[in-house]
Design an enzyme around this catalytic site. Structure first.
Site, PDB file in Angstrom:
ATOM      1  N   ALA A 107      -5.503  -7.300   4.162  1.00  0.00           N
ATOM      2  CA  ALA A 107      -6.525  -6.222   4.378  1.00  0.00           C
ATOM      3  C   ALA A 107      -6.779  -5.708   2.782  1.00  0.00           C
ATOM      4  CB  ALA A 107      -5.495  -4.872   4.851  1.00  0.00           C
ATOM      5  N   HIS A 108      -7.701  -4.579   2.791  1.00  0.00           N
ATOM      6  CA  HIS A 108      -8.385  -4.142   1.733  1.00  0.00           C
ATOM      7  C   HIS A 108      -7.563  -3.785   0.802  1.00  0.00           C
ATOM      8  CE1 HIS A 108      -9.672  -0.405   3.934  1.00  0.00           C
ATOM      9  NE2 HIS A 108      -8.604  -0.236   3.906  1.00  0.00           N
ATOM     10  N   ASN A 109      -7.463  -4.182  -0.528  1.00  0.00           N
ATOM     11  CA  ASN A 109      -6.737  -3.584  -1.630  1.00  0.00           C
ATOM     12  C   ASN A 109      -5.295  -4.099  -1.922  1.00  0.00           C
ATOM     13  OD1 ASN A 109      -8.915  -1.228  -1.243  1.00  0.00           O
ATOM     14  ND2 ASN A 109      -8.926  -2.043  -3.012  1.00  0.00           N
TER      15      ASN A 109
END
Lengths: 340, 340, 340
Positions: free
Chosen positions: A237-239
């Site tokens: 997922a993001h980051n």
């Protein structure tokens, strides 16, 4: 393809016991290898296979050499030596240098003359494709993204804009890098999308399996460090940040903003909740649910192993009464005066 | 890209504290934003970051304005305001209007003049592509399917025949919509396939992550209502129905004929068994196994959190003896006369 | 599309009760079917729907015929009969014979004149495409791979080199067959890749859902036998072997070198650890973690069903104290002299 035993010995730093002129054409298992195949023995418990091997030669430790009926290549770490030599026998075709006539390369993209751009591949505006890169059929590289020297994208890989991939990476088919993170603000009238303006930075010597998803960052980048290896159908997922040389097996899911240290190993289907920190040197067994940060190297688990259905049914029902049972035992202890 | 603080204040309905002529070029985190970036503070516990921020401006609640060393945009819901303004800073490239010469559009397909059909995209017979639709490279729209106005399909998305997608949807790369449901009749001589003759109906303002699978219905349609948001690698089987504004995180699997209400939230890796009904307003935590219908709004869970390996090993073995333990405790209670 | 009841009766071996000239144009559910649709009743508990059906005709057992207000087709196994007839009503378009001008077929590939090679499909050197094969848009067949007669690859499927697929298979969109197995030798300086030199052999009458990953073997082949059916997003690692007529539901993950027997059924999200043997006739419920070989046919499970959050929280904490509880109960038994 084809190497002599003498050439192999040099390549893997082995002591050769046998005729160096013998040629090897392929790799084989210790049990199945024929007289033009190279096998290896890494685990002494399979010595009986060695004793009956028909291989052209066997990579093994010095201790096993006396048991080999065929030429032996003695090294300290046969498994790693086999890994090192295996690439000479890889049947994966090498694409021709140049841009296939059916590929679509934007005017402002910079594509090295030594790159191989396959049929129907697409390179968007401002993208950079370095020396020796292979983009196979249907691969897509978005605007401004960079693919480092020697990296290979297998067919139908999608790399969005604003993604940077290092050198000598392998990205397997139909994997997606740079799709939007799952970021939405809640409200009475539904969800409002938060544009995902970060990118993805992938180091060198990274391998990603097929059908993986690596989301771009919400504001800052999602980061995968050098030498990370990732199996199929992994969701990042993001980051998320993944440290050097960590290994992530199939169908693992890593929620947003998780930080994973170096030299970690996650077995298949592990799930990691958002915003956690996992320190260096953590190993997590298959199907584990990670819900708290892990600050100490070591091995972790939570899955429940299978049982036959009738037994499982009785026990699974009891799971829902566990707390009650603890209270009942406490009461017994109290009344018996036996409490520890 | 670039907006002045005055323009932003109008767009999000904020009270501006500072110079409205200051220009913002990008988004940033409260901690990392530089003097041309816009940041936000939604959670008071990060106020110390606000106090040291170098951002061009910060979106925050009126209460936080006094703590801001930089211009502030005061709103009641900073997170939603940030979401609303974020799209102005989205670096995602907009494809050129028209059909790329390498795209293949069937003679009977109807493609709006304002649509953008990317390289090697394919639109089959009778399909309809509405105004402002973007089909990126390698996207496929099957026979007779309809893509509503303003919807974007990222590269290598596959939409089968008989699928309808509403307006302003975002379908991320390599997602598949309309593949056959898993329907087979058993027999002594193996499985007989049941043709999946239903379609898929997706509402407006729906987002689907990358590498998702949405199966077509066996006879009637699989349905995803308006405003549903779905993360990566989600599996939606035939004849599932998902109600408005529900949110489904990564790697969730929903078996056939499940009905999900409105405003539900499923965290990552949840599995839902076939033919269940989940009412409105249900929230399910990560890795939960849903095996019965849920008729009451609320929060549900079943996952077992991780433990260190040695402890887990001892406890996991005991799971298989749980029912026996209950019977032992019952016997103790009987003999002690202490049964509650 | 369209068959008369007389034609249908012949096709499925049914006894027709009603006018054989009535035409059926589509399939319907028992509840929803209109006067040009064919429905079926497999489960007597839905007899009330039969009694009110408006279908053109209903496939049912001889026992149900008296309850049908519409023409009936009586067979012993209505579900299987419905499956058999369903393909006549499949709306899936059939691609035109021949190679689309935008497809890229290598000079040394052998493509049958009766095959349909869709837009932007790619067939590499030495590959063989048999009679009646359909490669849809963007499908890729790697060097030397073989696709058997009548098999269909939906859009954006990627088949690597060295893969063999039998006859009448269906491979849904964006599935990958032949990506590298996850094989690396560990070392202090990181992971050394082991070239995956095996291939994949898939039998006939196999169906694979969308977004699946089937890895090539490390040395020998990964094997899927005839008549195996596989749902979406299934991960099959290197050197897995799956026996005839086994069925594998969505998001199952099978680690390396697992052998699965014939006629097994794995429900959704099951995980199977590496190097295990599962015998014939094993059924495993959803989300089960299989960690030991299974040598006896039967039903197995391990998942924990959902509970409401407050109850779950209390019980999940107790899981980590289970072994301690067993010891406490043992102590109570000792002191009470009540030990069984």
């Amino acid at each position: 393809m084809g190497l002599t035993l003498a050439e192999i010995a040099v390549e893997i730093g082995a002591e050769l016991h046998g005729d160096g002129r013998i040629a090897v054409r392929a790799l084989g298992t210790l049990k199945g290898a024929g007289p033009d195949q190279l096998a290896f023995l890494a685990n002494p418990k399979f010595r009986s296979y060695l004793e009956q091997s028909d291989a052209a030669a066997v990579i093994c430790t010095p201790d096993e050499v006396p048991f080999s009926p065929v030429p032996a290549l003695a090294v300290a770490d046969p498994y790693k030596a086999f890994a090192l030599i295996s690439r000479f026998f890889d049947p994966a075709p090498v694409g021709p240098t140049g841009v296939h006539p059916s590929a679509v390369v934007a005017a402002t993209a910079r594509v090295s003359a030594s790159a191989s751009i396959g049929p129907n591949a697409v390179v968007e505006e401002g993208a950079e494709i370095a020396d020796g890169v292979t983009l196979m059929a249907g691969a897509f590289v978005g605007a401004g993204s960079r693919i480092g020297a020697g990296t290979r994208l297998w067919p139908n890989v999608t790399v969005y804009h604003g993604v940077s991939i290092g050198e000598r990476c392998i990205i397997h088919a139909n994997t997606v890098i740079g799709s939007d993170g799952f970021g939405f603000a809640p409200g009475r009238d539904g969800w409002t999308k938060i544009a995902q303006v970060g990118g993805v930075k992938i180091g060198s010597d990274v391998e990603l399996g097929s059908c993986c998803s690596v989301d771009r960052g919400a504001i800052e980048d999602t980061i995968i460090a050098d030498g990370v290896i990732i199996d199929n159908q992994v969701h990042i997922a993001h980051n998320v940040r993944i440290g050097r040389h960590s290994a992530i097996a199939g169908q693992v899911g890593i929620a947003g903003s998780v930080t994973i240290g170096e030299n970690c190993i996650f077995a298949g289907k592990v799930g990691i909740a958002g915003h956690l920190d996992i320190c260096d040197g953590v190993q997590v067994l298959g199907m584990t649910m990670v819900t708290r940060s892990i600050k100490k190297p070591g091995v972790y688990a939570s899955g429940v192993p299978h049982d036959d259905h009738a037994a499982w049914r009785k026990n699974a029902v009891r799971f829902r009464q566990l707390d009650e049972l603890f209270r009942r035992v406490k009461a017994l202890e109290k009344s018996s005066g036996d409490k520890p």
